[in-house]
Write a protein that holds these residues in place. Structure first.
Motif, PDB file in Angstrom:
ATOM      1  N   LEU A  72       6.106  -3.355  -0.583  1.00  0.00           N
ATOM      2  CA  LEU A  72       5.756  -4.316  -1.620  1.00  0.00           C
ATOM      3  C   LEU A  72       4.361  -4.816  -1.277  1.00  0.00           C
ATOM      4  O   LEU A  72       4.133  -5.312  -0.169  1.00  0.00           O
ATOM      5  N   ARG A  73       3.439  -4.646  -2.195  1.00  0.00           N
ATOM      6  CA  ARG A  73       2.028  -4.987  -1.936  1.00  0.00           C
ATOM      7  C   ARG A  73       1.559  -6.066  -2.901  1.00  0.00           C
ATOM      8  O   ARG A  73       1.805  -5.985  -4.097  1.00  0.00           O
ATOM      9  N   VAL A  74       0.878  -7.057  -2.351  1.00  0.00           N
ATOM     10  CA  VAL A  74       0.266  -8.139  -3.121  1.00  0.00           C
ATOM     11  C   VAL A  74      -1.247  -7.987  -2.961  1.00  0.00           C
ATOM     12  O   VAL A  74      -1.746  -7.871  -1.833  1.00  0.00           O
ATOM     13  N   GLU A  75      -1.969  -7.987  -4.072  1.00  0.00           N
ATOM     14  CA  GLU A  75      -3.428  -7.880  -4.037  1.00  0.00           C
ATOM     15  C   GLU A  75      -4.047  -9.024  -4.828  1.00  0.00           C
ATOM     16  O   GLU A  75      -3.570  -9.360  -5.910  1.00  0.00           O
ATOM     17  N   VAL A  76      -5.115  -9.572  -4.291  1.00  0.00           N
ATOM     18  CA  VAL A  76      -5.917 -10.554  -5.026  1.00  0.00           C
ATOM     19  C   VAL A  76      -7.354 -10.041  -4.991  1.00  0.00           C
ATOM     20  O   VAL A  76      -7.910  -9.802  -3.914  1.00  0.00           O
ATOM     21  N   THR A 120     -10.930  -6.595  -2.882  1.00  0.00           N
ATOM     22  CA  THR A 120      -9.502  -6.861  -2.982  1.00  0.00           C
ATOM     23  C   THR A 120      -9.013  -7.227  -1.594  1.00  0.00           C
ATOM     24  O   THR A 120      -9.327  -6.537  -0.618  1.00  0.00           O
ATOM     25  N   VAL A 121      -8.258  -8.302  -1.499  1.00  0.00           N
ATOM     26  CA  VAL A 121      -7.580  -8.672  -0.262  1.00  0.00           C
ATOM     27  C   VAL A 121      -6.100  -8.421  -0.529  1.00  0.00           C
ATOM     28  O   VAL A 121      -5.579  -8.839  -1.561  1.00  0.00           O
ATOM     29  N   PHE A 122      -5.454  -7.702   0.386  1.00  0.00           N
ATOM     30  CA  PHE A 122      -4.063  -7.338   0.157  1.00  0.00           C
ATOM     31  C   PHE A 122      -3.186  -7.740   1.335  1.00  0.00           C
ATOM     32  O   PHE A 122      -3.656  -7.942   2.453  1.00  0.00           O
ATOM     33  N   ALA A 123      -1.910  -7.838   1.035  1.00  0.00           N
ATOM     34  CA  ALA A 123      -0.879  -8.031   2.053  1.00  0.00           C
ATOM     35  C   ALA A 123       0.277  -7.123   1.672  1.00  0.00           C
ATOM     36  O   ALA A 123       0.590  -6.969   0.486  1.00  0.00           O
ATOM     37  N   GLU A 124       0.902  -6.516   2.675  1.00  0.00           N
ATOM     38  CA  GLU A 124       2.007  -5.613   2.426  1.00  0.00           C
ATOM     39  C   GLU A 124       3.245  -6.034   3.207  1.00  0.00           C
ATOM     40  O   GLU A 124       3.147  -6.501   4.341  1.00  0.00           O
TER      41      GLU A 124
END
Length: 142
Positions: A72-76, A120-124
């Motif tokens: 599950l990846r969140v990108e801003v 883009t800064v992401f967290a997985e």
């Protein structure tokens, strides 16, 4: 890709709240309610960082949530590619400066990627099929 959601927001504090609520709802609908709090926190931290350090007046920032097999990846994303984030140690009396440390603690990985305009800064988050979070071997900044 199993699920994807992408929405652009005006650079305002209320937008971070909207993005957080939307991410929590989506993650729950996608079958990972146990990740809802962590994903909401990550969206809030990355969205706030984007607002404070990456937004340009009149330009939107974007939040993208993606569920793939196992991740599950969140990108801003925001328009300021020259202002890359870095985790730092905030002094006890500082009000800011802990966001990326928080992201690193709750997500399995985080990092940055360049865009044609901006970054883009992401967290997985590692996830198992059918719900549940996979055990992570270790966290890393990517």
């Amino acid at each position: 890709m199993l699920h994807e959601d992408r929405l652009s927001y005006t650079p305002a504090a209320s937008s971070v709240t909207l993005a957080r609520h939307r991410a929590v709802q989506l993650v729950t609908e996608w079958g990972y309610p146990e990740l809802a709090w962590s994903v909401g926190l990550v969206v809030s931290e990355l969205g706030t960082n984007s607002l404070m350090h990456g937004c340009i007046r009149g330009r939107l920032f974007q939040v993208r949530n993606v569920l793939r097999v196992g991740t599950l990846r969140v990108e801003v994303s925001d328009p300021r590619g020259e202002r890359l984030p870095h985790a730092r140690v905030a002094a006890d009396d500082e009000c800011f400066g802990r966001g990326l440390r928080i992201v690193a603690e709750v997500a399995d990985r985080w990092g940055t990627e360049p865009r044609t305009v901006g970054k883009t800064v992401f967290a997985e988050f590692d996830v198992r099929d059918g719900g549940g979070r996979a055990k992570s071997v270790g966290r890393q900044h990517g």
